[in-house]
Scaffold this active site. Structure first.
Site, PDB file in Angstrom:
ATOM      1  N   HIS A 122      46.743  33.129  37.584  1.00 17.30           N
ATOM      2  CA  HIS A 122      47.068  32.060  37.895  1.00 17.30           C
ATOM      3  C   HIS A 122      47.040  31.347  38.581  1.00 17.30           C
ATOM      4  O   HIS A 122      47.104  30.511  39.538  1.00 17.30           O
ATOM      5  CB  HIS A 122      46.608  31.206  36.364  1.00 17.30           C
ATOM      6  CG  HIS A 122      46.086  29.785  36.006  1.00 17.30           C
ATOM      7  ND1 HIS A 122      44.810  29.645  35.767  1.00 17.30           N
ATOM      8  CD2 HIS A 122      47.242  28.465  36.059  1.00 17.30           C
ATOM      9  CE1 HIS A 122      45.166  28.351  35.389  1.00 17.30           C
ATOM     10  NE2 HIS A 122      46.240  27.658  36.096  1.00 17.30           N
ATOM     11  N   GLU A 123      48.685  31.633  38.852  1.00 21.26           N
ATOM     12  CA  GLU A 123      50.028  30.471  39.429  1.00 21.26           C
ATOM     13  C   GLU A 123      50.047  31.042  40.692  1.00 21.26           C
ATOM     14  O   GLU A 123      50.180  29.886  41.336  1.00 21.26           O
ATOM     15  CB  GLU A 123      51.524  30.360  38.823  1.00 21.26           C
ATOM     16  CG  GLU A 123      51.286  30.490  37.397  1.00 21.26           C
ATOM     17  CD  GLU A 123      50.533  29.391  36.828  1.00 21.26           C
ATOM     18  OE1 GLU A 123      51.191  28.597  37.358  1.00 21.26           O
ATOM     19  OE2 GLU A 123      50.734  28.587  35.466  1.00 21.26           O
ATOM     20  N   HIS A 161      47.282  28.234  42.123  1.00 17.26           N
ATOM     21  CA  HIS A 161      47.996  27.313  43.002  1.00 17.26           C
ATOM     22  C   HIS A 161      49.253  27.511  43.718  1.00 17.26           C
ATOM     23  O   HIS A 161      49.218  26.390  44.653  1.00 17.26           O
ATOM     24  CB  HIS A 161      48.805  26.813  41.656  1.00 17.26           C
ATOM     25  CG  HIS A 161      47.983  26.314  39.939  1.00 17.26           C
ATOM     26  ND1 HIS A 161      46.651  25.566  40.452  1.00 17.26           N
ATOM     27  CD2 HIS A 161      47.857  27.012  39.121  1.00 17.26           C
ATOM     28  CE1 HIS A 161      46.037  25.952  39.531  1.00 17.26           C
ATOM     29  NE2 HIS A 161      47.495  26.238  38.709  1.00 17.26           N
TER      30      HIS A 161
END
Length: 423
Positions: A18-19, A22
């Site tokens: 997920h990170e 980003h």
């Protein structure tokens, strides 16, 4: 111990991907990423590479990518403050030392008159001079990678064009959306690996592996038997057969099958299985598996799409009141479920990882303040208004949303503790 390791690996993978989404899109947009963190709370591991610090923190309940401009940028350098300056080969300021100046004996010391660290990148002040009592007012220009040193903590300055807010709306939106997107990509990847390892279940009502000590084996069903009907009801797919079996635990069913061109009628009594206060029938047979390239190429997409729709459907039931909040699970519930899934083997654990990843992606896209979906909602409003919402107001909304999410987490965790350890 195996459960603890499985939980840490699974949860770590979900947060990492997920990170990572980003992080990658922030870098592509030219945003300065100050920190890539797994977990919250005190640091237990830290390593800096180029301009980003990579950390693992104590509480494994999430993670974050800290981008320049999202928080108050840095220590404020005020007029009248005395700082030490170090220079690079181009005579530009490479370090501004606020505290600990004695560690840099060759630095030039000034009393600050003005510092502009975002647009024009300069610091002006009265340089100490032995010749002039009051010193000389000079302007020094900063390197774009200049470092501020305060209490032995080094912070790189972020010129305006390297800050999150300076980027185009499309770049900011994609940077935020990339987190959930990478959760779906992780699920797709895991489902594809599962397909490669075990093959893709065939939709036709053809029996695959017959599990030992199951109802199918006891009744005499064999691998590659084609199920034509059950109790007179036509069966057109393996899913049809599974549905009928699940609905009739401990009830005799007559399977009409085709075996090598001959029709047989075989009575089968599904075993009664009880799981999480639900009961269903099971006969101990797997679907036939296809390992052709064509099937493997689309299996990950099909499974990711199927489970995305199923999770959205369950969320719809929560909104309409058909699904109780007491049935939600937090970290404790996920840990207990992981323990059960781990007992069923590595394939089931991989499938569980993919489902959790899809769930995390969907939950983060909900238009709730403090979640990625909430931030995307603000971007949508910005697109309609033609200008961004006041940052302080938006920050307050996200803060309230975060507080409510933490309250919900506490409630769900307490329900999990009561359900699994008290009742």
């Amino acid at each position: 111990m195996n459960t603890v390791i499985s939980f840490i690996v699974i949860f770590g993978a979900l947060v990492f991907f997920h990170e990572l989404g980003h992080f990658i899109f922030a870098k592509r947009s030219g945003i300065l990423v100050r920190e890539f963190a797994i977990g919250f709370g005190p640091k237990i591991f830290s390593s800096k590479k180029k301009e980003t610090t990579y950390t693992i923190r104590l509480l494994p309940i999430g993670g974050f990518v800290r981008m320049a401009g999202e928080d108050p940028e840095m220590v404020d350098i005020k007029p009248g403050q005395r700082v030490a300056l170090l220079f690079d080969d181009n005579e530009k300021v490479s370090k501004i030392v606020i505290t600990g100046k004695d560690r840099f004996p060759n630095a030039r010391t000034i009393e600050v008159e003005k510092a502009e660290l975002e647009h024009q990148l300069f610091i002006r002040g009265y340089e100490d001079s032995e010749d002039e009592e009051e010193g000389t007012l000079k302007t020094f220009y900063l390197s774009r990678e200049a470092i501020i040193v305060d209490n032995q903590i080094e912070t790189q300055i972020a010129p305006w064009d390297r800050q999150f807010a300076s980027k185009k709306l499309s770049q900011r939106a994609m940077t935020i959306f990339a987190g959930p997107l990478f959760n779906f990509i992780l699920a797709l990847f895991v489902f594809t690996i599962i397909g490669i390892i075990q093959g893709v279940p065939v939709e036709d009502p053809v029996l695959g592996k017959i599990l030992p000590e199951g109802a199918a084996q006891e009744a005499g069903l064999q691998e590659n038997d084609i199920v034509l009907s059950i109790d007179g009801s036509e069966v057109s797919s393996f899913a049809d057969m599974t549905k009928i079996v699940r609905e009739h635990p401990n009830e005799e069913l007559i399977f009409t099958i085709d075996r090598n061109g001959q029709t047989h009628e075989i009575p089968v009594t599904p075993n009664r299985i009880v799981q999480e206060e639900m009961e269903f029938g099971q006969i101990g047979v797997q679907a036939n598996l296809d390992k052709s390239f064509g099937k493997l190429a689309i299996y990950g997409f099909q499974e990711t799409y199927h489970w995305t729709i199923e999770i959205i459907r369950l969320l719809g039931k929560l909104v309409t009141g058909q699904f109780s909040i007491d049935m939600l699970s937090g970290p404790v519930g996920i840990y207990v479920s992981t323990e059960e899934v781990a007992k069923a083997g590595i394939i089931n654990l991989m499938r569980w990882t993919a489902l959790l990843s899809i769930n995390l992606g969907i939950m983060n896209l909900l238009p709730i303040p403090a979640l990625d979906g909430g931030r995307l909602l603000f971007f949508g409003v910005e697109a309609l208004r033609g200008k961004p919402i006041d940052r302080q107001k938006e920050g307050l909304v996200h803060f309230i949303g975060f507080a409510l999410l933490m309250l919900l987490m506490i409630v769900v965790t307490w329900n999990d503790i009561q359900r699994f350890f008290i009742n």
